[in-house]
Scaffold this motif. Structure first.
Motif, mmCIF file in Angstrom:
data_model
loop_
_atom_site.group_PDB
_atom_site.id
_atom_site.type_symbol
_atom_site.label_atom_id
_atom_site.label_comp_id
_atom_site.label_asym_id
_atom_site.label_seq_id
_atom_site.Cartn_x
_atom_site.Cartn_y
_atom_site.Cartn_z
ATOM 1 N N ASP A 68 0.809 -1.221 0.000
ATOM 2 C CA ASP A 68 0.000 0.000 0.000
ATOM 3 C C ASP A 68 0.840 1.269 0.000
ATOM 4 O O ASP A 68 0.321 2.346 0.227
ATOM 5 N N GLU A 69 2.132 1.131 -0.217
ATOM 6 C CA GLU A 69 2.990 2.313 -0.187
ATOM 7 C C GLU A 69 2.604 3.283 -1.296
ATOM 8 O O GLU A 69 2.611 2.928 -2.473
ATOM 9 N N PRO A 70 2.264 4.506 -0.949
ATOM 10 C CA PRO A 70 1.994 5.503 -1.998
ATOM 11 C C PRO A 70 3.304 5.896 -2.665
ATOM 12 O O PRO A 70 4.389 5.635 -2.131
ATOM 13 N N PRO A 71 3.222 6.549 -3.823
ATOM 14 C CA PRO A 71 4.461 6.942 -4.516
ATOM 15 C C PRO A 71 5.249 7.947 -3.681
ATOM 16 O O PRO A 71 4.688 8.899 -3.140
ATOM 17 N N LYS A 72 6.532 7.702 -3.567
ATOM 18 C CA LYS A 72 7.391 8.574 -2.758
ATOM 19 C C LYS A 72 8.103 9.623 -3.603
ATOM 20 O O LYS A 72 8.536 10.647 -3.103
ATOM 21 N N CYS A 73 8.283 9.300 -4.881
ATOM 22 C CA CYS A 73 8.973 10.234 -5.764
ATOM 23 C C CYS A 73 8.416 10.068 -7.171
ATOM 24 O O CYS A 73 7.588 9.189 -7.421
ATOM 25 N N LYS A 74 8.881 10.903 -8.070
ATOM 26 C CA LYS A 74 8.366 10.847 -9.444
ATOM 27 C C LYS A 74 8.578 9.487 -10.093
ATOM 28 O O LYS A 74 7.782 9.053 -10.924
ATOM 29 N N LEU A 75 9.659 8.828 -9.706
ATOM 30 C CA LEU A 75 9.951 7.509 -10.287
ATOM 31 C C LEU A 75 8.826 6.509 -10.036
ATOM 32 O O LEU A 75 8.657 5.551 -10.790
ATOM 33 N N ASP A 76 8.069 6.714 -8.960
ATOM 34 C CA ASP A 76 7.011 5.759 -8.599
ATOM 35 C C ASP A 76 5.678 6.068 -9.265
ATOM 36 O O ASP A 76 4.780 5.234 -9.267
ATOM 37 N N LEU A 77 5.529 7.281 -9.786
ATOM 38 C CA LEU A 77 4.195 7.733 -10.208
ATOM 39 C C LEU A 77 3.582 6.890 -11.320
ATOM 40 O O LEU A 77 2.420 6.479 -11.239
ATOM 41 N N ALA A 78 4.371 6.626 -12.382
ATOM 42 C CA ALA A 78 3.829 5.879 -13.525
ATOM 43 C C ALA A 78 3.428 4.465 -13.106
ATOM 44 O O ALA A 78 2.371 3.960 -13.509
ATOM 45 N N TRP A 79 4.261 3.830 -12.258
ATOM 46 C CA TRP A 79 3.966 2.453 -11.842
ATOM 47 C C TRP A 79 2.755 2.420 -10.909
ATOM 48 O O TRP A 79 1.958 1.489 -10.948
ATOM 49 N N TYR A 80 2.647 3.448 -10.094
ATOM 50 C CA TYR A 80 1.497 3.543 -9.194
ATOM 51 C C TYR A 80 0.211 3.665 -10.009
ATOM 52 O O TYR A 80 -0.796 3.006 -9.747
#
Length: 1600
Positions: A77-89
């Motif tokens: 359930d980890e929300p995106p922490k940085c821009k790198l995570d946004l697309a995968w989220y």
């Protein structure tokens, strides 16, 4: 519902794994040269892709397998922490159709906002007005654009489909800001199918369902010119939303991150569709309409604007200010389509400029919409909506998206479908589908193998397993005729030429280009869906209405049949491919057609890896093409090996309850849920597991199985589908690691029916060793407090489950299962999930409910959590294949549990048996060693080696030690068993139900060994005590001789004359004769063993009644056992005449009783022989052991009815013969130990010693030799003989043929086949135990005749003794010595626990001994070396046969006992039981044989019977025997007569080929031997070759 603590801990574990894997990883954010361009400048696109971590995927596009793989992002359930995570989220949420997917903001941004608010606790209004400018926010449209640019066509399709389900707008034109080139996303939208009801169909309740890109509906476009104060997208959302529910179809500035500047998405034209439901109160528009929204200013997007103008029915241009010379508007040829939308409240709004432009364009008031101060948003939206509605109603421009490709080509806009692979694949797919006019006729002509022929084959296969229509025909003839019919049908299949359609299909999927292959299958599916959608949709609606109106079953069945025949999908082509392959396999190996199709399984396996589903169960014929599926799975196993571990998730439930949708949402896959048809049969998909999750799940793939819905009770009656549902549920539950069960509490009747099927499946799995988990899913439960509110429903569900368990248990005859929790682990609070309805509102405009997606996501996490906690290891693909085969073969039988045969279970059971045999032997071996030492101690009683002076005290001490040692060994064995079942590998969970059997066997073994040990110790102690008086006499005699010799020496020395040896001999003889005469030896009286044996026989039988005394008194025991035992059965037959009306075959009963008696006599004779070879004195425990053996054997054969006369006469015979042998053994023992004989044996030695002492010769060397040869050597030889038996057994148990009873039987039968000798077969069948005993002996002799290991064993034991002797000598030297006697006593004391040194020899050695201790010790060391070499030479020259005769532990007897097991044989065919563990309560054998080999004949013809019991038990045949009192009893209910036997049908239809081959080969020989007429051998049997017989043997015993 969620177990928070468990899921939190799981999330922590995932994070830890992730940190471990990424701690050393450095992110290389350098851009591809191709992307960066030659200038080296970083473009906006490059920069954004780098921010999102997608730069590598710009060239190497994201594939579905990557997107759908289960990784830590997918289940935490980890929300995106940085821009790198946004697309995968975004992707993770989108693939689960979560409407919150576009809410993408990094947690760092959220935290900064929160911190900024919380830090300043005072009043600072300027600070509030400043707000925050954060670089980490990205516009959702940029993320969508980036993902579409970085994905392949199939990911784009999946994204578009999921976006459409969420009622998100979908890219119509995808911009690339680097190349300034847009792409029409036609292919991406191909998979979107919409179902709606326009106003014209509202009364008829009809509907339209079609592929959206083919829909001829008008498109209204919305664009912006310059800056605009009105939010175009927000206005559009309001236009499209009704008053009951607002939805953000388009991203707008008021949404989260919607106000972030767009970096790459300007120029994107999005599209959505408004589709009516037919309800005027809900519908915004009565007719369907497509709505396009162009992002950015059209001033810089002329091409895109032009495209929309040409394809739209109207274009609404939003503006704030207009340039009076706006050529973009005035020069257009489509001015009549233009609607200007302005905001009068904007400071830049100019009415004059608007008037000027409108006049130039020739617009009227209806083409101009102005937002004024007097108009609020609601009025403005209402006006805008009316204008749009007016356009929809009056326009004739209705261009499908597919036709827009032509406009795109004219304008230089790319089309995603133009790539060569896609076009070539489309051409191939069109070539197949363009010829389809009539689906049913097309299938008959182009896919003929899967039609009626396949259904007939299915029927024949099931009849082979059920044999319902045998009638009066001979069973084996009937089975042979079924085989013949199957061959004819396969021949018919092979007679068809491969159709053009199938040739084209096979050619297309054989393409070396993976991309082209994928496009082809997608195109084919799209084309076929389009062709059959209209027909199927109408039929489905009819079907539903007929069911709701309870129409006649015949009409419903007719529609159901039409549904099946009208359905045509890619699965039908794969099904045909499977049938082509299966038919080809029936051809000879070198046949061209067979060779031509050998590549097909690998091809299908590759497609499975590409993400295409494999049809496991053919939904139309309700069958699995096993050979095809097995070979596909085998190829898959090879393709991914060694990464081949899988876990399986399955869904079961009523049809049309959203099972496929649940799986699609959970895993992002795409099982068929539209096209007006439900899933038929069962399909499997592979999902890859990422490296980080592999550490948690210990598997490489997740297999998802989607099944057809189980039918409701009313529908189940139509076509016996209840049976089909049971089969399907049993199969998929058996294949699953976790099963999701969709249930509806509101329909209790339907729920009960489904639960019964499901519980039945779980019960069957429990009984065969599988332990799948289950989760109950209650759909359409929207209340947030559902979990608590439904506590009563959960209790009701558990009650229903318990009722269903009892009903299923009764049907399966496993009534010990009283509740559902007896069948599987289940907790009502954690095993139930309440999921809201799929749609948030009224379809077709309703988006997927966020609550649905979130709850499904929680369920997914819980499933992963459960799979991660499982106790057993994951199956590999080959094991999954084995399960598929065995489960399906078993469900074809009427009685699944009794029919289940699985090679994995058999292999796990064989491994358990092999291990248990090792543990059991280690227990026995250690106790053999302990008993050997204990008997040595008893033998040395009365010497310095044993300090205890009382034999009774010594015996009690040893018994206590024995009990401690036994407890220790029993604990070790039980600990090994417990440890074995705790391991995850080796499929031990499959045989867990046998754990108690083997634990009881361990306890039983302890009791058996304890009884044997106590008997041996008691016998040894009693014999030693009986010898004490004799030992005292012999000792006194020896002492007297020594005294007389000393006196004689003195007399001779007094003469002071040198005497010759002859003179000394005469003096010695004279002294000897005189002394012997004076000693006066009394004769040893032998006991009457018969008296003792007779006493114990009477004691044994005294509880059997007074008639026993009469029988015992009729014949003296001395007269018994002189002639072979012969059982006539007279008393039994006489008794039977009064009880049974029918005449029975008494001959077979008498023969069976005689055989049992012969086996018991042989076993008892082995015991007697073993005692005789020990050459000990007789002891009463010997006869007690024999009587105990007889009682055990009779008890084990109690199903063979005999009377007391039989038991008494048998025991008299055995005891009489044994008593005679024991009497001789007793007398021989007395003779050997007679004091006179013992003394006389030493006369020569005493004389020699006398002469040595007289002549004062040095005796050191001679005495050392004497001590070595007379005392040590016999003791060492005895030690070797005591130790060698266990060594031989241990060595033989390492060979495969003795590793388990199953392998032993396989080895014996294979040996018989290789020799092909009838006499051997006859011996094996008729005198089984004798034959096996000889076979075991021959294997031992063969093994040790050809290897040197036995010499190594002997040498090791010799060396051990030599070391012990040398150590004893060294220790004796260190002690204070008074004489040689004390020195030797010290040596003997050290060796007392190991070597049993003869007291007679030691006493004789001690007299007249004047040797020097030091010299004696030196010579003794030399003599011991020579002794060792002499023993080695002696053993080397001894044959294995001679060695075996000398051993204290008989290897052949021990191995025979282990391998013969309980000794029970099948009551019908006499095949031996192979069950492991002595305490097993159920007998079974791997391979049954024709009943003729159990001497079974037909009463009328006296011909041998060819029926095989493994076939008979599934037929309607009957049998009669003594146990049935001559009454005919159904074979199917044989357990009522033989409850201890489990006779499972053959593991395959070829399993009995071994005995069929033997029966056919030796038919006449068996007939002669049994005095019967030859059997009528089915023709099929005569065709079975020796090689096929050997292969069937391997299959039956699970030999790889």
């Amino acid at each position: 519902m969620e177990n928070t603590s468990e899921n939190d801990s799981l999330a922590d574990l995932y994070r830890a794994v992730r940190e471990e894997m990424t701690s050393n990883r450095k992110f290389d954010l350098s851009m591809d040269n191709e992307l960066a361009g030659k200038s080296g400048k970083v473009t906006e696109l490059e920069s954004l892709l780098r921010d999102l971590g997608l730069e590598q995927h710009y060239k190497e596009k994201l594939s579905l397998s990557t997107v759908l793989q289960i990784d830590e992002k997918a289940i935490t359930d980890e929300p995106p922490k940085c821009k790198l995570d946004l697309a995968w989220y975004f992707l993770k949420k989108l693939m689960m159709a979560n409407v919150t997917a576009r809410n993408v903001k990094c947690t760092s941004v959220c935290e900064l906002n929160c911190d900024a608010t919380s830090e300043d606790t005072g009043l600072n209004l300027h600070h509030l007005l400043d707000g925050l400018t954060i670089d980490d926010t990205l516009n959702p449209l940029d993320i969508v654009t980036a993902l579409f640019l970085c994905s392949d066509g199939f990911v784009q399709q999946e994204m578009a489909l999921k976006m459409s389900m969420c009622q998100f707008s979908v890219p119509l034109l995808l911009p690339n800001c680097d190349t300034k080139q847009s792409t029409l996303m036609l292919w991406a939208m191909r998979d979107i199918v919409k179902k709606y009801r326009p106003q014209s169909l509202s009364e008829s309740m009809g509907f339209i369902e079609e592929q959206i890109v083919l829909s001829k509906i008008p498109m209204i476009s919305f664009v912006r010119l310059g800056e605009c104060s009105l939010s175009k997208s927000e206005m559009l959302n309001k236009v499209l939303s009704n008053s009951q529910q607002y939805h953000d179809t388009f991203v707008h500035r008021e949404m989260e991150c919607g106000d972030s500047s767009r970096r790459i998405s300007n120029g994107m034209a999005e599209i959505t569709w408004y589709l009516p439901c037919g309800n005027k109160n809900i519908d915004v528009f009565n007719e369907p309409v497509a709505v396009a929204n162009l992002r950015g200013d059209i001033a810089s997007l002329e091409t895109e604007y032009s495209f929309l103008c040409q394809t739209s029915a109207a274009v609404f241009v939003f503006f704030d200010s207009l340039d009076s010379d706006c050529r973009l508007l005035t020069n257009t040829q489509h001015s009549e389509k233009i609607f200007l939308v302005g905001n009068h409240q904007s400071k830049r709004f100019s009415l004059d400029a608007l008037k000027k432009i409108a006049t130039k364009m020739g617009l009227t008031n209806k083409n101009v919409i102005i937002k004024t101060k007097q108009k609020n948003d609601a009025e403005f939206i209402k006006g805008l909506r009316e204008t749009v509605n007016n356009v929809i109603e009056n326009t004739s421009i209705k261009m499908p998206v597919e036709q827009m490709a032509d406009v795109a080509h004219e304008l230089g806009i790319l089309v995603d479908e133009d790539c060569p692979e896609c076009q070539f694949a489309k051409k191939n797919a069109d070539a197949i589908t363009e010829k389809i006019q009539d689906t049913f006729k097309y299938k008959e002509e182009n896919l003929p193998l899967q039609g009626q022929i396949w259904k007939e084959l299915t029927h024949l296969e099931k009849e082979e397993y059920r044999l319902r229509k045998v009638g009066s025909e001979n069973l084996e003839d009937y089975k042979a005729s079924l085989k013949k019919k199957k061959r004819q049908l396969r021949k018919k299949q092979n007679s068809y030429d491969i159709s053009d359609a199938m040739s084209c299909f096979a050619s297309a999927i054989s393409s070396e280009k993976e991309k082209e292959r994928r496009y082809f299958l997608k195109w084919l599916r799209i084309n076929l869906d389009n062709l059959s959608r209209e027909k199927l949709s109408d039929l489905r609606e009819q079907y539903k209405r007929k069911c709701e109106n309870s129409e006649t079953k015949k009409e419903i069945k007719d529609i159901d049949r039409q549904l099946s025949s009208s359905s045509l999908g890619t699965e039908h082509f794969f099904r045909e491919m499977g049938q082509l392959y299966e038919a080809s396999v029936s051809l000879p190996e070198k046949h061209p057609s067979r060779i031509q199709l050998q590549h097909l399984p690998k091809l299908c396996a590759e497609l499975l890896l590409d993400g295409f589903p494999l049809e496991l169960v053919d939904g139309d014929s309700s069958n699995i093409p096993l050979r095809w599926v097995s070979d596909v799975l085998s190829q898959l196993h090879q393709l991914v090996h060694p990464k081949n571990k899988i876990l399986v998730v399955t869904v079961l439930g009523v049809q049309s309850t959203g099972k496929s949708t649940l799986l699609n949402t959970m895993f992002g896959v795409q099982f068929a849920v539209s096209s007006g048809r439900c899933t038929r049969g069962a399909f499997m998909l592979l999902i890859r597991i990422s490296e980080d999750i592999k550490k948690i799940l210990n598997c490489d793939f997740l297999v998802i199985i989607d099944t057809e819905g189980l039918k409701s009770p009313e529908l189940a009656q139509l076509d016996d589908s209840y049976e089909h549902d049971n089969e399907l549920a049993t199969l998929v539950v058996g294949l699953s690691d976790i099963t999701i069960i969709n249930i509806a509490m509101e329909n209790s009747t339907e729920m009960k029916d489904i639960l019964q099927i499901v519980v039945h499946a779980f019960l069957r799995m429990k009984e065969v060793g599988k332990k799948p988990k289950c989760q109950f899913v209650h759909q359409n439960v929207s209340d947030v407090s559902a979990h608590e509110k439904n506590m009563r429903d959960r209790k009701l569900l558990l009650q229903q489950l318990n009722e269903m368990t009892q009903a299923a248990a009764k049907m399966e005859r496993k009534e010990e299962n009283k509740s559902f929790t007896d069948v599987m682990e289940y907790c009502p609070d954690t095993g139930n999930w309440y999921i809201p309805g799929l749609w948030n509102g009224n379809p077709p405009m309703a988006p997927v409910s966020a609550g649905y997606s979130e709850e499904v996501y929680k369920l997914k996490k819980n499933i992963i959590h459960i799979l991660g906690k499982r106790e057993s290891s994951a199956n590999d693909i080959s094991e999954f294949k084995e399960w598929t085969e065995s489960l399906w073969n078993s469900v074809k039988h009427e009685n699944f549990i009794f029919s289940f045969r699985n090679s994995l279970v058999a292999d796990a059971y064989m491994k358990l048996c092999t291990e248990f045999i090792k543990w059991e032997w280690n227990f026995k071996k250690d106790m053999y060693g302990w008993v050997t030492n204990a008997e040595t101690t008893i033998s040395n009683f009365g010497t310095v080696a044993v300090p205890i002076q009382n034999i009774g005290e010594l015996l009690n001490h040893l018994k206590t030690e024995a009990s401690i040692e036994l407890s220790k060994q029993e604990k070790t064995l039980l600990d090994n068993l417990t440890k074995y079942f705790k391991q995850k590998e080796g499929h031990v969970h499959l045989v867990e139900r046998y754990k108690e059997v083997f634990a009881n066997s361990a306890k039983s073994l302890r009791k058996e060994i304890e009884s044997s040990v106590i008997n041996q110790l008691t016998a040894a102690a009693d014999i030693k005590q009986g010898m004490q008086e004799l030992d005292r006499i012999k000792k006194n005699h020896t002492k007297e001789i020594e005294n007389r010799v000393c006196e004689l020496i003195e007399e001779c020395q007094k003469k002071k004359v040198k005497m010759t040896d002859q003179e000394l001999d005469r003096e010695f003889d004279e002294m000897w004769n005189k002394t012997v005469k004076e000693l006066g030896f009394s004769e040893q009286k032998a006991s009457n063993v018969f008296t003792s044996v007779s006493h114990y026989l009477r004691e044994n039988l005294k509880r059997k009644g007074s008639h026993v005394c009469e029988l015992l008194s009729q014949k003296k025991l001395e007269e018994c056992g002189k002639v072979p035992f012969q059982y006539t059965g007279e008393g039994w037959i006489e008794k039977l005449k009064h009880n049974v009306s029918k005449v029975l075959n008494t001959q077979s009963h008498v023969m069976a009783a005689q055989k049992m008696a012969d086996d018991i006599i042989a076993a008892c004779q082995q015991l007697v022989t073993g005692k005789m070879e020990r050459k000990n004195n007789y002891h009463d425990t010997y006869i007690q052991e024999i009587l105990h053996t007889i009682d055990n054997r009779l008890h084990n054969n109690q199903d063979l009815i005999t009377d007391i006369d039989f038991e008494v006469s048998l025991k008299q015979h055995i005891c009489g013969k044994a008593a005679r042998q024991f009497q001789k053994m007793h007398e021989d023992f007395l003779h050997v130990n007679d004091p006179y004989i013992c003394l006389s044996q030493n006369k020569t030695k005493f004389c020699a010693d006398f002469k040595d002492v007289f002549n004062e010769r040095d005796q050191c060397q001679k005495k050392a030799e004497e001590f070595t040869n007379r005392c040590l050597r016999p003791a060492v030889e005895d030690f070797v003989n005591r130790s060698l038996g266990p060594d031989i057994i241990s060595e033989m148990l390492t060979t495969q043929q003795f590793s388990s009873r199953m392998f032993f039987q396989y080895s014996v039968l294979l040996d018989l086949l290789s020799k092909g000798n009838f006499k051997n077969y006859f011996s094996y069948i008729c005198v089984y135990e004798l034959y096996v005993a000889m076979w075991v002996l021959n294997r031992i002799e063969e093994h040790f005749s050809s290897c040197s290991s036995i010499f190594e064993f002997e040498n090791r034991h010799i060396q051990s003794c030599i070391s012990s002797i040398n150590d004893a000598v060294k220790k004796a030297k260190t002690r204070k010595q008074g004489s040689l006697k004390i020195f030797v006593d010290n040596i003997c004391m050290e060796l007392g626990n190991k070597l049993a040194i003869s007291q007679d020899a030691l006493s004789a050695f001690m007299i007249l001994n004047n040797a020097n201790e030091e010299d004696f010790a030196r010579w003794l060391t030399e003599c011991v070396k020579e002794m060792a070499e002499a023993l080695r030479q002696k053993f080397t020259g001894t044959t294995i046969q001679m060695k075996l005769n000398r051993l204290h532990v008989s290897p052949q007897l021990e191995l025979f006992t282990k391998m013969i097991g309980c000794g029970k044989q099948c009551p019908f065919c006499s095949a031996p039981c192979e069950a492991g563990g002595s305490a097993h309560t159920e007998h079974w054998t791997s391979l049954h044989r024709p009943q003729a080999l159990g001497d079974c004949t037909w009463n009328d013809t006296k011909k041998l019977v060819t029926n095989i019991c493994s076939s008979a038990v599934i037929s309607d045949l009957r049998f009669s025997c003594a146990a049935t009192n001559g009454q005919r009893h159904p074979f199917k209910r044989y357990t009522e007569i033989y409850p201890d036997w489990k006779i499972a049908p053959d593991i395959s239809l070829q399993a009995s080929d071994y005995w069929k081959h033997i029966m056919a080969k030796f038919n006449n020989d068996f007939a002669d031997a049994f005095n019967a007429n030859p059997a009528d051998i089915p023709t099929e049997w005569t065709k079975i070759t020796k090689k096929q017989a050997e292969q069937s043997l391997k299959v039956s015993f699970g030999i790889k």
